[in-house]
Design a protein around this motif. Structure first.
Motif, PDB file in Angstrom:
ATOM      1  N   UNK A  57      -7.788  -7.794  -9.483  1.00 12.21           N
ATOM      2  CA  UNK A  57      -6.679  -7.773  -8.526  1.00 12.21           C
ATOM      3  C   UNK A  57      -7.025  -8.558  -7.273  1.00 12.21           C
ATOM      4  N   UNK A  58      -5.975  -9.120  -6.665  1.00 12.91           N
ATOM      5  CA  UNK A  58      -6.108  -9.756  -5.368  1.00 12.91           C
ATOM      6  C   UNK A  58      -4.812  -9.481  -4.602  1.00 12.91           C
ATOM      7  N   UNK A  59      -4.750  -9.863  -3.348  1.00 13.13           N
ATOM      8  CA  UNK A  59      -3.579  -9.516  -2.524  1.00 13.13           C
ATOM      9  C   UNK A  59      -2.301 -10.130  -3.084  1.00 13.13           C
ATOM     10  N   UNK A  60      -2.418 -11.319  -3.675  1.00 13.28           N
ATOM     11  CA  UNK A  60      -1.247 -11.957  -4.283  1.00 13.28           C
ATOM     12  C   UNK A  60      -0.642 -11.054  -5.362  1.00 13.28           C
ATOM     13  N   UNK A  61      -1.496 -10.578  -6.237  1.00 10.56           N
ATOM     14  CA  UNK A  61      -1.008  -9.732  -7.331  1.00 10.56           C
ATOM     15  C   UNK A  61      -0.488  -8.398  -6.801  1.00 10.56           C
ATOM     16  N   UNK A  62      -1.127  -7.876  -5.767  1.00  9.32           N
ATOM     17  CA  UNK A  62      -0.648  -6.628  -5.167  1.00  9.32           C
ATOM     18  C   UNK A  62       0.748  -6.819  -4.577  1.00  9.32           C
ATOM     19  N   UNK A  63       0.937  -7.965  -3.921  1.00  9.73           N
ATOM     20  CA  UNK A  63       2.257  -8.246  -3.334  1.00  9.73           C
ATOM     21  C   UNK A  63       3.330  -8.398  -4.408  1.00  9.73           C
ATOM     22  N   UNK A  64       2.917  -8.801  -5.596  1.00  9.36           N
ATOM     23  CA  UNK A  64       3.871  -8.930  -6.697  1.00  9.36           C
ATOM     24  C   UNK A  64       4.080  -7.603  -7.432  1.00  9.36           C
ATOM     25  N   UNK A  65       3.494  -6.542  -6.899  1.00  8.41           N
ATOM     26  CA  UNK A  65       3.748  -5.208  -7.446  1.00  8.41           C
ATOM     27  C   UNK A  65       2.772  -4.769  -8.510  1.00  8.41           C
ATOM     28  N   UNK A  98       6.674   4.246  -2.205  1.00  8.70           N
ATOM     29  CA  UNK A  98       5.927   5.417  -2.674  1.00  8.70           C
ATOM     30  C   UNK A  98       4.778   5.709  -1.705  1.00  8.70           C
ATOM     31  N   UNK A  99       4.109   4.684  -1.274  1.00  3.87           N
ATOM     32  CA  UNK A  99       3.007   4.841  -0.311  1.00  3.87           C
ATOM     33  C   UNK A  99       3.111   3.729   0.734  1.00  3.87           C
ATOM     34  N   UNK A 100       2.260   3.787   1.730  1.00  5.91           N
ATOM     35  CA  UNK A 100       2.340   2.801   2.813  1.00  5.91           C
ATOM     36  C   UNK A 100       2.251   1.378   2.279  1.00  5.91           C
ATOM     37  N   UNK A 101       2.912   0.462   2.979  1.00  2.00           N
ATOM     38  CA  UNK A 101       2.974  -0.925   2.506  1.00  2.00           C
ATOM     39  C   UNK A 101       1.708  -1.695   2.792  1.00  2.00           C
ATOM     40  N   UNK A 102       1.636  -2.862   2.165  1.00  2.00           N
ATOM     41  CA  UNK A 102       0.417  -3.682   2.238  1.00  2.00           C
ATOM     42  C   UNK A 102       0.148  -4.250   3.628  1.00  2.00           C
ATOM     43  N   UNK A 103       1.165  -4.164   4.518  1.00  2.00           N
ATOM     44  CA  UNK A 103       0.946  -4.695   5.873  1.00  2.00           C
ATOM     45  C   UNK A 103      -0.006  -3.813   6.677  1.00  2.00           C
ATOM     46  N   UNK A 104      -0.286  -2.598   6.180  1.00  2.00           N
ATOM     47  CA  UNK A 104      -1.220  -1.706   6.875  1.00  2.00           C
ATOM     48  C   UNK A 104      -2.654  -1.990   6.413  1.00  2.00           C
ATOM     49  N   UNK A 105      -3.069  -3.220   6.635  1.00  2.00           N
ATOM     50  CA  UNK A 105      -4.358  -3.696   6.115  1.00  2.00           C
ATOM     51  C   UNK A 105      -5.495  -2.704   6.335  1.00  2.00           C
ATOM     52  N   UNK A 106      -5.553  -2.191   7.596  1.00  2.00           N
ATOM     53  CA  UNK A 106      -6.758  -1.462   8.003  1.00  2.00           C
ATOM     54  C   UNK A 106      -6.873  -0.090   7.347  1.00  2.00           C
ATOM     55  N   UNK A 107      -5.797   0.408   6.719  1.00  2.00           N
ATOM     56  CA  UNK A 107      -5.886   1.717   6.085  1.00  2.00           C
ATOM     57  C   UNK A 107      -6.699   1.655   4.791  1.00  2.00           C
ATOM     58  N   UNK A 108      -6.660   0.520   4.128  1.00  2.00           N
ATOM     59  CA  UNK A 108      -7.486   0.371   2.913  1.00  2.00           C
ATOM     60  C   UNK A 108      -8.777  -0.395   3.226  1.00  2.00           C
TER      61      UNK A 108
END
Lengths: 176, 146
Positions: B94-102, B113-123
């Motif tokens: 996985x990479x951020x591109x694939x994550x953004x594509x769901x 369902x859960x916080x969006x990918x823009x919350x970088x620092x949570x992960x």
């Protein structure tokens, strides 16, 4: 020297009793406490500390937690989903000096789909998948989960749980 | 202890060296048993993902299995029918591109369902320099310690 060695070897248990059961994320050695996100996350102690306890892994009896309704983990992404359990014990008798292994499908099927384990790594036919404790310790077969996320391989007696004589009785009953 | 002919023909310095390394080994052996590497502080089954993060100047991802397990059964993430995570750390490309594509984490972490990918620092909340691995094995176990 022997006494010193003995003292040193008993120290982990003493240290574990004194330490808090679940370390705060900022002190867990993985999270960077200087990053702001760390302080917004749920703390493990706030959740796991309220679930039925065991002595290994996350210190949680996850099966009891589900069975007794402490948690209701979803079976699909969007809703509660259907959980098809299978109440079928499999016995693995070729265990050398250790007790016979009883594998309960029931607890495993609460969490997993059949196709998580069948046909890879386990063939569906009993006895058709040769495996050794060494391979399991190296992270294969049962060791894919046990030792990584399910209870660790230090919990010998949770799998090696049946006396050989009792196994023979169970086998004879099943054959009838 | 070493009363073999080998010790007779070896030099005094060698013998002294061996004696000291043996004493050191005797001293360190209980330490090795008492303090296994990577002590029991992190939660069992926490996963560090640092295949791409640090190379992109981001902190490694810490994935807490315990947090997700309270909410979802294993099969939701580990079955081909849904998220398809292979049960082996590092085996999921996985990479951020694939994550953004769901795909992968992006199936939930989309603000619905859960916080969006823009919350970088949570992960991306791990210490720099951590290798990709899972906290497990005997290191975080209880009384059944090896």
């Amino acid at each position: 020297m022997v006494l010193l060695a003995g003292l040193a070897m008993t120290s982990p248990a003493v240290a574990q009793e004194a330490a808090p059961k679940h370390k705060p994320l900022a002190e867990d050695g993985l999270h960077d406490p200087d990053l702001p996100g760390v302080h917004m996350l749920q703390e493990p102690g706030d959740v796991l500390g309220h679930l039925p306890a065991t002595t290994s892994g996350n210190l949680v009896d996850w099966n009891k937690a589900v069975r007794d309704g402490y948690i209701e983990p979803r079976a699909t992404l969007l809703d509660r989903g259907e959980v098809k359990t299978l109440d079928l014990d499999i016995y693995l008798p070729n265990t050398g000096d250790a007790k016979v292994v009883r594998f309960p499908h029931l607890e495993h099927s609460e969490w997993l789909d059949c196709n998580n384990c069948h046909p890879v790594p386990f063939a569906e036919e009993v006895g058709a998948t040769p495996m050794s404790m060494l391979e399991i310790l190296m992270g294969e077969y049962c060791g894919i989960c046990h030792g990584a996320v399910a209870f660790p391989l230090t919990e010998c007696s949770r799998c090696h749980s049946v006396d050989y004589d009792d196994y023979l009785k169970i086998r004879d009953q099943q054959r009838r | 202890m070493t009363t073999t002919s080998r010790s007779v023909i070896s030099s005094g310095a060698e013998r002294a060296g061996r004696r000291w390394s043996r004493r050191l080994a005797v001293l360190l052996l209980p330490l090795a048993v008492a303090l296994p590497p990577g002590t029991a502080d992190a939660e069992y089954a926490d996963v560090v993902l640092n295949r791409l993060s640090e190379a992109a100047d981001m902190a490694p991802v810490i994935f807490p299995h315990w947090f997700h397990r309270v909410r979802f059964r294993c099969k939701v993430c580990h079955s081909d029918s849904e998220l398809g995570f292979k049960m082996r750390v590092g085996a999921n490309p996985m990479d951020m591109q694939r994550l953004q594509e769901g795909e992968y984490c992006g199936a939930c972490h989309n603000g619905q369902i859960a916080w969006g990918l823009e919350n970088c620092e949570l992960c991306h909340s791990g210490k720099m320099g951590l290798p990709t691995h899972i906290k497990g094995g005997h290191e975080t176990s209880g009384p059944g310690r090896w």
